[in-house]
Design a protein around this motif. Sequence first.
Motif, mmCIF file in Angstrom:
data_model
loop_
_atom_site.group_PDB
_atom_site.id
_atom_site.type_symbol
_atom_site.label_atom_id
_atom_site.label_comp_id
_atom_site.label_asym_id
_atom_site.label_seq_id
_atom_site.Cartn_x
_atom_site.Cartn_y
_atom_site.Cartn_z
ATOM 1 N N SER A 143 -20.812 36.451 27.800
ATOM 2 C CA SER A 143 -21.526 37.723 27.588
ATOM 3 C C SER A 143 -22.128 37.853 26.198
ATOM 4 N N GLU A 144 -21.433 37.363 25.172
ATOM 5 C CA GLU A 144 -21.884 37.547 23.796
ATOM 6 C C GLU A 144 -22.706 36.374 23.281
ATOM 7 N N ARG A 145 -23.022 35.424 24.148
ATOM 8 C CA ARG A 145 -23.751 34.241 23.693
ATOM 9 C C ARG A 145 -25.257 34.461 23.708
ATOM 10 N N LEU A 178 -13.077 27.982 29.695
ATOM 11 C CA LEU A 178 -14.523 27.798 29.802
ATOM 12 C C LEU A 178 -15.176 27.885 28.417
ATOM 13 N N THR A 179 -14.707 28.807 27.601
ATOM 14 C CA THR A 179 -15.226 28.929 26.232
ATOM 15 C C THR A 179 -15.024 27.635 25.457
ATOM 16 N N ALA A 228 -26.204 30.508 33.192
ATOM 17 C CA ALA A 228 -26.061 31.192 34.479
ATOM 18 C C ALA A 228 -24.810 30.683 35.191
ATOM 19 N N LEU A 229 -24.419 31.379 36.241
ATOM 20 C CA LEU A 229 -23.365 30.920 37.136
ATOM 21 C C LEU A 229 -23.980 30.753 38.513
ATOM 22 N N PRO A 280 -22.795 42.109 33.989
ATOM 23 C CA PRO A 280 -23.822 42.785 33.185
ATOM 24 C C PRO A 280 -25.231 42.313 33.548
ATOM 25 N N SER A 281 -26.186 43.176 33.379
ATOM 26 C CA SER A 281 -27.545 42.906 33.849
ATOM 27 C C SER A 281 -28.232 41.758 33.123
ATOM 28 N N HIS A 282 -27.773 41.427 31.912
ATOM 29 C CA HIS A 282 -28.442 40.343 31.178
ATOM 30 C C HIS A 282 -27.929 38.960 31.570
#
Length: 379
Positions: A230-232, A337-338, A237-238, A258-260
């Motif tokens: 989210s903060e990247r 994953l991070t 994408a997934l 989230p929409s982004h």
Amino acid sequence: MTAVRKPRVLVDATSVPADRGGVGRYVDGLLGALGRREDVDLVVVSQRADVDRYQRMIARGEVVGAPAAVTHRPARLAWEQTGLPLLAQQVGAQVLHAPFYTCPLRAGCPVTVTVHDMTFFTEPEHYDKSKRTFFRSAIKTSLRRAERVIVPSKATRDELIRLLDADPARIDVAYHGVDPTAFHAPSAEEKARVCARLGLAGTEYVAFLGAKEPRKNVPNLIRGWVAAVSERDNPPALVIAGGQGHDDEIDQAVGEVPSHLRVLRPGYLRFADLPGFLGGALVAAYPSYGEGFGLPILEAMACGAPVLTTPRLSVPEVGGDAVAYTGPEPDEIAAALTRLLDDAHLRSSLAEAGLARAKEFSWDTSAEVHIMTWSKVAA
């Protein structure tokens, strides 16, 4: 008594679905290897739509089309109890092999059965009641009726012994294989073609490929991915590919994204696109609650994808040290994953190790174990 050198075996392939999911990959891979061997006298019965496919695949052997009605599961199960034993008698089978849990109660010849996993017992909450009840009963019945049982992992063998007091002397472990022509490290062109088809040109992605069943843990993957990206800047994408399944919580999890961020659900991908899809991913994520083998994990490794999965049941037998492991909860997935997304060297090392380890699993080896089992039974 002396073992029969070349057993005549009828393999029931009528349970193979058109979408070529796990059971289809197993049966197709096994029959392809058996069809090249001279130490088994092979007869295959399949759905009519698969007859040409198996005839091309099996150079030495016979393929018979089952009645058209077997495309419907209730009709197939009924035919399995009546028509299949009659066919076994007609073709002179010394052994009948049932590759998907169920078998005739009275086959007229010795029967072997493949039991793929025991998650109907160990993970019952991930199945609806009717499916859980049916497969539990089928596994117990097959243990009683079959001369020998084939399983794809030591973990599944151990669970059969632990949960159902199965006789270990009657269980044979035959690991699945991977077809290196179908699953291989993709070219840049193959990767680009898949990205273009998915509308992802220029966008990196995390890949999931499999059935959308609760056991596959897709909702937690979605939530873990959201927390990790989210903060990247330019978040990957997934892409959740495969059949629709019956996990209603996936829609809820997607609705929370989230929409982004981008989640794609393309459904089934063309078989020819799978190497580009898996091998082109930053990470192939498969945080399952439990597997009898874990064929999608092996296939992703064979495509050169860094794999993130869970150390449950059979998975460490397949992945070994060539995959990254995570717990099944969203925060655990997010942390693992991070780490992978932040470490290109680690991803490269896992991809290289996965390619090497995947070469240890072949359908030829699996076919050899199956023939050894049938030879014992036919003796």
